[in-house]
Design a protein around this motif. Structure first.
Motif, PDB file in Angstrom:
ATOM      1  N   PRO A   1       0.781  -1.227   0.000  1.00  0.00           N
ATOM      2  CA  PRO A   1       0.000   0.000   0.000  1.00  0.00           C
ATOM      3  C   PRO A   1       0.817   1.285   0.000  1.00  0.00           C
ATOM      4  CG  PRO A   1       0.100  -0.921   2.200  1.00  0.00           C
ATOM      5  CD  PRO A   1       0.816  -1.891   1.321  1.00  0.00           C
TER       6      PRO A   1
ATOM      7  N   THR B   1       0.271  -1.669  -7.205  1.00  0.00           N
ATOM      8  CA  THR B   1      -0.004  -1.289  -5.825  1.00  0.00           C
ATOM      9  C   THR B   1      -0.830  -2.376  -5.119  1.00  0.00           C
ATOM     10  OG1 THR B   1      -0.951   0.411  -4.416  1.00  0.00           O
ATOM     11  CG2 THR B   1      -2.079  -0.007  -6.449  1.00  0.00           C
ATOM     12  N   GLY B   2      -0.614  -2.497  -3.822  1.00  0.00           N
ATOM     13  CA  GLY B   2      -1.391  -3.459  -3.031  1.00  0.00           C
ATOM     14  C   GLY B   2      -1.161  -4.874  -3.508  1.00  0.00           C
ATOM     15  N   ASP B   3      -2.263  -5.590  -3.749  1.00  0.00           N
ATOM     16  CA  ASP B   3      -2.188  -6.954  -4.266  1.00  0.00           C
ATOM     17  C   ASP B   3      -2.624  -6.942  -5.733  1.00  0.00           C
ATOM     18  OD1 ASP B   3      -2.021  -9.993  -3.526  1.00  0.00           O
ATOM     19  OD2 ASP B   3      -3.751  -9.711  -4.843  1.00  0.00           O
TER      20      ASP B   3
ATOM     21  N   LEU C   1      -6.437  -7.477  -7.255  1.00  0.00           N
ATOM     22  CA  LEU C   1      -7.570  -6.568  -7.047  1.00  0.00           C
ATOM     23  C   LEU C   1      -7.402  -5.291  -7.860  1.00  0.00           C
ATOM     24  CD1 LEU C   1      -7.772  -6.966  -3.167  1.00  0.00           C
ATOM     25  CD2 LEU C   1      -9.439  -7.832  -4.825  1.00  0.00           C
ATOM     26  N   PHE C   2      -8.298  -5.060  -8.781  1.00  0.00           N
ATOM     27  CA  PHE C   2      -8.351  -3.805  -9.548  1.00  0.00           C
ATOM     28  C   PHE C   2      -6.972  -3.368 -10.057  1.00  0.00           C
ATOM     29  CE2 PHE C   2     -11.785  -3.666  -6.323  1.00  0.00           C
ATOM     30  CZ  PHE C   2     -12.864  -3.735  -7.190  1.00  0.00           C
TER      31      PHE C   2
ATOM     32  N   SER D   1      -2.673  -5.828   0.306  1.00  0.00           N
ATOM     33  CA  SER D   1      -3.653  -4.908  -0.288  1.00  0.00           C
ATOM     34  C   SER D   1      -3.884  -3.698   0.617  1.00  0.00           C
ATOM     35  CB  SER D   1      -4.973  -5.643  -0.494  1.00  0.00           C
ATOM     36  OG  SER D   1      -5.953  -4.724  -0.908  1.00  0.00           O
ATOM     37  N   SER D   2      -4.257  -2.588  -0.005  1.00  0.00           N
ATOM     38  CA  SER D   2      -4.610  -1.398   0.783  1.00  0.00           C
ATOM     39  C   SER D   2      -5.819  -1.688   1.672  1.00  0.00           C
ATOM     40  CB  SER D   2      -4.870  -0.206  -0.128  1.00  0.00           C
ATOM     41  OG  SER D   2      -5.877  -0.501  -1.057  1.00  0.00           O
TER      42      SER D   2
ATOM     43  N   PHE E   1     -12.946   0.069  -2.974  1.00  0.00           N
ATOM     44  CA  PHE E   1     -11.826   0.712  -3.665  1.00  0.00           C
ATOM     45  C   PHE E   1     -12.399   1.769  -4.614  1.00  0.00           C
ATOM     46  CE2 PHE E   1     -10.495  -3.501  -2.488  1.00  0.00           C
ATOM     47  CZ  PHE E   1      -9.148  -3.422  -2.222  1.00  0.00           C
ATOM     48  N   LEU E   2     -11.560   2.723  -4.995  1.00  0.00           N
ATOM     49  CA  LEU E   2     -11.855   3.633  -6.108  1.00  0.00           C
ATOM     50  C   LEU E   2     -13.199   4.347  -5.968  1.00  0.00           C
ATOM     51  CD1 LEU E   2     -10.827   0.888  -8.660  1.00  0.00           C
ATOM     52  CD2 LEU E   2      -9.636   3.066  -8.571  1.00  0.00           C
TER      53      LEU E   2
ATOM     54  N   VAL F   1      -9.926   5.654   4.867  1.00  0.00           N
ATOM     55  CA  VAL F   1      -8.491   5.803   5.140  1.00  0.00           C
ATOM     56  C   VAL F   1      -7.820   6.274   3.855  1.00  0.00           C
ATOM     57  CG1 VAL F   1      -6.390   4.700   5.974  1.00  0.00           C
ATOM     58  CG2 VAL F   1      -8.618   3.913   6.813  1.00  0.00           C
TER      59      VAL F   1
ATOM     60  N   ARG G   1      -4.313   7.226   1.921  1.00  0.00           N
ATOM     61  CA  ARG G   1      -2.865   6.948   1.941  1.00  0.00           C
ATOM     62  C   ARG G   1      -2.486   6.024   3.099  1.00  0.00           C
ATOM     63  NH1 ARG G   1       0.940   9.316  -1.181  1.00  0.00           N
ATOM     64  NH2 ARG G   1      -0.024  10.360  -2.875  1.00  0.00           N
ATOM     65  N   ALA G   2      -3.217   4.943   3.222  1.00  0.00           N
ATOM     66  CA  ALA G   2      -2.933   3.981   4.293  1.00  0.00           C
ATOM     67  C   ALA G   2      -1.468   3.561   4.230  1.00  0.00           C
ATOM     68  CB  ALA G   2      -3.833   2.755   4.121  1.00  0.00           C
TER      69      ALA G   2
ATOM     70  N   TRP H   1       1.183   5.317   4.518  1.00  0.00           N
ATOM     71  CA  TRP H   1       2.127   6.382   4.137  1.00  0.00           C
ATOM     72  C   TRP H   1       2.290   7.319   5.341  1.00  0.00           C
ATOM     73  CZ3 TRP H   1       3.888   7.661  -1.076  1.00  0.00           C
ATOM     74  CH2 TRP H   1       3.456   6.761  -2.060  1.00  0.00           C
TER      75      TRP H   1
ATOM     76  N   PRO I   1      -4.698   8.189  -2.756  1.00  0.00           N
ATOM     77  CA  PRO I   1      -5.837   7.300  -2.853  1.00  0.00           C
ATOM     78  C   PRO I   1      -6.472   7.089  -1.485  1.00  0.00           C
ATOM     79  CG  PRO I   1      -3.834   6.023  -2.764  1.00  0.00           C
ATOM     80  CD  PRO I   1      -3.429   7.469  -2.736  1.00  0.00           C
ATOM     81  N   SER I   2      -7.746   6.753  -1.512  1.00  0.00           N
ATOM     82  CA  SER I   2      -8.400   6.444  -0.234  1.00  0.00           C
ATOM     83  C   SER I   2      -9.383   5.297  -0.423  1.00  0.00           C
ATOM     84  CB  SER I   2      -9.094   7.684   0.326  1.00  0.00           C
ATOM     85  OG  SER I   2     -10.041   8.135  -0.590  1.00  0.00           O
TER      86      SER I   2
HETATM   87  C1  LIG Z   1      -6.337   0.632  -8.967  1.00  0.00           C
HETATM   88  S1  LIG Z   1      -6.883   0.266  -7.337  1.00  0.00           S
HETATM   89  C2  LIG Z   1      -5.597  -0.819  -6.816  1.00  0.00           C
HETATM   90  C3  LIG Z   1      -5.887  -1.600  -5.557  1.00  0.00           C
HETATM   91  C4  LIG Z   1      -4.707  -2.441  -5.132  1.00  0.00           C
HETATM   92  N1  LIG Z   1      -4.503  -3.554  -6.045  1.00  0.00           N
HETATM   93  C5  LIG Z   1      -4.802  -2.960  -3.696  1.00  0.00           C
HETATM   94  O1  LIG Z   1      -4.851  -4.192  -3.488  1.00  0.00           O
HETATM   95  O2  LIG Z   1      -4.778  -2.137  -2.769  1.00  0.00           O
HETATM   96  C6  LIG Z   1      -6.529   1.766  -6.550  1.00  0.00           C
HETATM   97  C7  LIG Z   1      -7.412   2.000  -5.338  1.00  0.00           C
HETATM   98  O3  LIG Z   1      -6.901   1.263  -4.248  1.00  0.00           O
HETATM   99  C8  LIG Z   1      -7.049   1.990  -3.060  1.00  0.00           C
HETATM  100  N2  LIG Z   1      -5.705   2.292  -2.523  1.00  0.00           N
HETATM  101  C9  LIG Z   1      -4.508   1.959  -3.051  1.00  0.00           C
HETATM  102  N3  LIG Z   1      -3.506   2.307  -2.215  1.00  0.00           N
HETATM  103  C10 LIG Z   1      -4.090   2.877  -1.144  1.00  0.00           C
HETATM  104  C11 LIG Z   1      -3.594   3.414   0.084  1.00  0.00           C
HETATM  105  N4  LIG Z   1      -2.295   3.426   0.382  1.00  0.00           N
HETATM  106  N5  LIG Z   1      -4.487   3.914   0.976  1.00  0.00           N
HETATM  107  C12 LIG Z   1      -5.816   3.884   0.723  1.00  0.00           C
HETATM  108  N6  LIG Z   1      -6.343   3.378  -0.409  1.00  0.00           N
HETATM  109  C13 LIG Z   1      -5.491   2.875  -1.324  1.00  0.00           C
HETATM  110  C14 LIG Z   1      -7.828   3.255  -3.415  1.00  0.00           C
HETATM  111  O4  LIG Z   1      -9.201   2.972  -3.271  1.00  0.00           O
HETATM  112  C15 LIG Z   1      -7.465   3.434  -4.866  1.00  0.00           C
HETATM  113  O5  LIG Z   1      -8.453   4.194  -5.533  1.00  0.00           O
END
Ligand SMILES: C[S@@+](CC[C@H](N)C(=O)[O-])C[C@H]1O[C@@H](n2cnc3c(N)ncnc32)[C@H](O)[C@@H]1O
Length: 266
Positions: free
Chosen positions: A14, A85-87, A90-91, A115-116, A167-168, A194, A196-197, A199, A224-225
């Protein structure tokens, strides 16, 4: 031309680089080519690259350009670390990349990440599956330019009353609230957002479906949130409710491993 290199799709977590997996970090450190989603991944990840590695930021690339970089590198026997980003499950748009790689016979592997959704839950100190409250987590999004299948509209998902992680969706918060209330969540259902979880700039807002729009606007949240909804997000539910205790550590709930350890001690 056949390729001998390999592409690794890596979940980069994240934001906090310490939330990279050990495997993800090792692969980044040894990759010849790194492509990363610079709008969401901590740019400090570039500091892990080995000397001479080619680094590309994906925001400047089209899908075809990105795959082209992967093809050329793997034809030269190089390894490519493609960070998401994240996993990556997912998206993440991994599917369209791997489909093109498969067409070209290029070897690839997917490495999971934090994942976030789970970074946000950790920041909130929340367990998303609290016994007696919710045993189901729905990971979804408010539809935007990408439409949701009819059976997955938020209003329909709301009927389960489960823990919901969106998400998103923050840009569509008023639609989210409207659909969830019309779909059946009571207006006093806890909601947390949340931003920028993990960060250093992380911010969070807690409220209910009745007031989260006002609270989020006042907090001026960054992107992102991520939005989390449900009774499991109530901080009191997670600390005091007797019903929220897991049976796993309940003294009256025997299970094989604990019974054996007790016998060993006696
Ligand atoms: C394209 S999706 C990717 C998700 C990613 N694969 C995951 O598992 O976290 C992007 C969305 O993930 C969420 N996101 C990603 N990083 C984040 C973070 N550090 N803090 C909060 N939300 C986050 C937000 O909802 C953002 O709009």
């Amino acid at each position: 031309m056949s390729s001998t290199g390999k592409v690794y799709f890596i979940g980069a977590g994240p934001g906090d680089l310490e939330l990279l997996t050990v495997k993800g970090k090792r692969l980044i450190e040894s990759a010849n080519v790194i492509i990363y989603s610079d709008s969401l991944i901590n740019p400090a990840v570039e500091g892990l690259a080995r000397n001479g590695a080619a680094i590309h930021r994906s925001s400047a690339l089209t899908l075809e350009e990105m795959v082209d970089i992967m093809v050329k590198a793997t034809e030269d026997g190089k390894t490519v670390a493609r960070l998401h980003t994240g996993d990556p499950s997912l998206f993440s748009a991994v599917h369209e990349q791997r489909t093109l790689l498969e067409e070209k016979g290029i070897e690839y592997e997917i490495v999971p990440g934090v994942s976030s959704a789970f970074a946000a839950a950790a920041s909130l100190k929340a367990e998303l599956t609290l016994p007696g409250i919710s045993q189901t987590v729905i990971l979804s999004r408010q539809e935007g330019r990408t439409p949701a299948p009819p059976a997955e509209k938020l209003m329909g998902l709301a009927s389960h009353g489960a823990t919901l992680v969106l998400f998103l969706s923050t840009p569509y918060l008023s639609t989210v609230v409207k659909e969830l209330v019309e779909g059946g969540y009571p207006t006093d259902t806890p909601v947390a957002i949340v931003a920028r979880a993990s960060w250093p700039e992380e911010k969070m807002v807690r409220g209910t479906l009745a007031d989260i729009e006002r609270l989020a606007a006042a907090a001026n949240l960054d992107n992102p949130s991520i939005v989390l909804v449900g009774r499991a997000l109530d901080p009191k539910a997670t600390t005091t409710a007797k019903t929220s205790r897991s049976r796993l550590y309940d003294g009256g709930f025997g299970h094989g491993r604990r019974d054996v350890r007790r016998q060993e001690r006696s």
